[in-house]
Design a protein around this motif. Structure first.
Motif, short mmCIF file in Angstrom:
data_model
loop_
_atom_site.label_atom_id
_atom_site.label_comp_id
_atom_site.label_asym_id
_atom_site.label_seq_id
_atom_site.Cartn_x
_atom_site.Cartn_y
_atom_site.Cartn_z
N GLU A 40 0.73 -1.12 0.29
CA GLU A 40 -0.06 -0.11 0.25
C GLU A 40 1.24 1.15 0.21
N SER A 41 1.97 1.10 0.79
CA SER A 41 3.11 2.59 0.69
C SER A 41 3.19 2.62 -0.92
N THR A 42 3.59 1.78 -1.71
CA THR A 42 4.39 1.75 -2.70
C THR A 42 3.82 2.41 -3.28
N LEU A 43 2.28 2.10 -2.91
CA LEU A 43 1.11 1.90 -5.05
C LEU A 43 1.24 4.17 -4.21
N TYR A 44 1.11 4.53 -3.12
CA TYR A 44 0.80 5.57 -3.02
C TYR A 44 1.69 6.43 -4.24
N PRO A 45 2.48 6.82 -4.00
CA PRO A 45 4.17 7.80 -4.93
C PRO A 45 3.25 7.24 -6.14
#
Lengths: 105, 217
Positions: A40-45
Motif C-alpha cells: 500500500e505504501s508503494t502504491l501511493y507514490p
C-alpha cells in the motif's frame, strides 16, 4: 529485480488494471499484487506520480457513508501502456541477442 | 494501534516534512480509505496497520518519490531553459539580420514613402485631436450649464421671462453635455481600440513574416 525496472513495471500494471474500469486504492493493490509484489505504501507514490503526469485522473464517490477516491486512466495513460509494449518488443530483441551470444560461447 | 492513532501519528510526522497541506491531506485520506477498505474486507485493524510498515518508512517512500519528481522537474526545466536560451539567441540573430536588411531598403526608398507616412500620421493625429476636443466640448457644456444655473436663478427673481430663458439654455446645455459626453467617450473608446487593433495586426503580420524559431545544428 532492479528497483527502477520494478517501479516502471508497477506503473504499467497499475495503468493496465484501470484500462477497463475506474478503480480505488485497495482494489488496485489487490489486483496488481497478483502479478507483481506491491504494498500500500508503494502504491501511493506511484498513483501520485501517474496523476501528476496526467496518466490518471481522479474522482470521489460516496461509498457506505464515506468518500472513496477512484482512479481513472486517461488517453495519455493508454498511450503509456502502448509505449511500454513497444519498448518491450525492443527489449525482447535485446534479450534474444544476449542469449544468442551466450550460446556461441 | 488503532486507525485513528495511526492517522494522527502519520499526520504529525508529515507536518515535519516540506509537503504541502493539500498533499498531507491527500496522503491521510489515502491511508484512511485503505485501512477502512481492508477492515471492510475482513482484516483486523491491528494486522492492517502492522502490515503498512512503520510511519517513518511510509514518509520516506513518499519523500523519495517527491524528491525524484522534483529532481526530474528541475532537470526538465533546466533543459527547457537552455533550449529556450539557445533558440532565442538563434532567432535573435536571424531577426537582427532581417531587420537590418529592412532598414536599408526603407532608407533607400525614403523619398517615396515619407509623403504617405506624413499624410497618414496627419490624418491620424487630426482624428485623435477631434475626438479629444469633442469630449472637452461636451464636458464644457455640462460644466457651463451647471454654473449658468446660479445667475439664471437670480435672473428669475428680478426678471421672470429672462430668468426662464436663461434657465432653459442652461438645462439644454446640461442635457447636451450629459447625452453627448458619454456618447463621445464611447466613440473615443471604439476608435482608439480600432486603431490599437490595426497596429496589433500590423505587428503580428510583421512577426509572422519574420518566420519561426529554428534549432541550431
Amino acid at each position: 529485480m532492479n528497483i527502477q525496472l520494478k517501479k516502471g513495471l508497477i506503473e504499467v500494471c497499475v495503468l493496465s488494471s484501470l484500462r477497463n474500469e475506474a478503480s480505488y486504492g485497495y482494489k488496485i493493490v489487490s489486483d496488481v499484487s497478483n502479478i507483481i509484489e506491491i504494498s500500500e505504501s508503494t502504491l501511493y507514490p506511484i498513483l501520485r506520480r501517474l496523476e501528476t503526469g496526467r496518466f490518471l485522473s481522479t474522482f470521489t464517490q460516496d461509498m457506505n457513508g464515506r468518500l472513496r477516491k477512484y482512479y481513472q486512466i486517461t488517453p495519455q495513460g493508454i498511450e503509456r501502456i502502448e509505449e511500454f509494449k513497444e519498448d518491450w518488443k525492443e527489449m525482447e530483441q535485446v534479450y534474444q541477442y544476449i542469449n544468442q551470444k551466450e550460446r556461441r560461447i | 494501534m488503532t486507525k485513528r492513532e495511526f492517522i494522527n501519528k502519520l499526520e504529525m510526522r508529515l507536518q515535519q516534512t516540506r509537503l504541502s497541506r493539500y498533499e498531507i491531506k491527500d496522503i491521510l485520506n489515502y491511508y484512511d480509505e485503505m485501512i477502512s477498505d481492508k477492515m471492510d474486507a475482513g482484516y483486523r485493524e491491528n494486522y492492517i496497520i502492522a502490515e503498512l510498515g512503520t510511519i517513518d518508512e511510509i514518509v520516506q517512500k513518499i519523500q523519495t518519490s517527491e524528491a525524484m519528481q522534483e529532481d526530474k522537474k528541475i532537470k526538465y526545466e533546466s533543459i527547457l531553459a537552455s533550449e529556450e536560451a539557445r533558440n532565442t539567441t538563434v532567432a535573435h540573430q536571424e531577426k537582427q539580420t532581417k531587420s537590418n536588411t529592412w532598414w536599408i531598403v526603407l532608407l533607400c526608398l525614403f523619398p517615396f514613402w515619407i509623403g504617405f507616412a506624413a499624410g497618414a500620421f496627419g490624418i491620424l493625429f487630426g482624428i485623435v485631436i477631434a475626438l479629444v476636443s469633442l469630449v472637452i466640448v461636451f464636458f464644457s457644456f455640462t460644466i457651463g450649464g451647471i454654473i449658468g444655473l446660479v445667475p439664471a436663478f437670480f435672473c428669475l427673481i428680478h426678471d421672470t421671462a429672462t430668468g426662464i430663458y436663461a434657465f432653459g439654455i442652461c438645462v439644454v446645455l446640461i442635457g447636451l453635455g450629459l447625452i453627448g459626453g458619454p456618447l463621445s467617450l464611447k466613440l473615443n473608446k471604439v476608435i482608439f481600440q480600432g486603431i490599437k487593433k490595426i497596429f496589433q495586426r500590423l505587428r503580428k503580420k510583421n512577426r509572422k513574416g519574420k518566420g519561426g524559431l529554428h534549432y541550431e545544428n
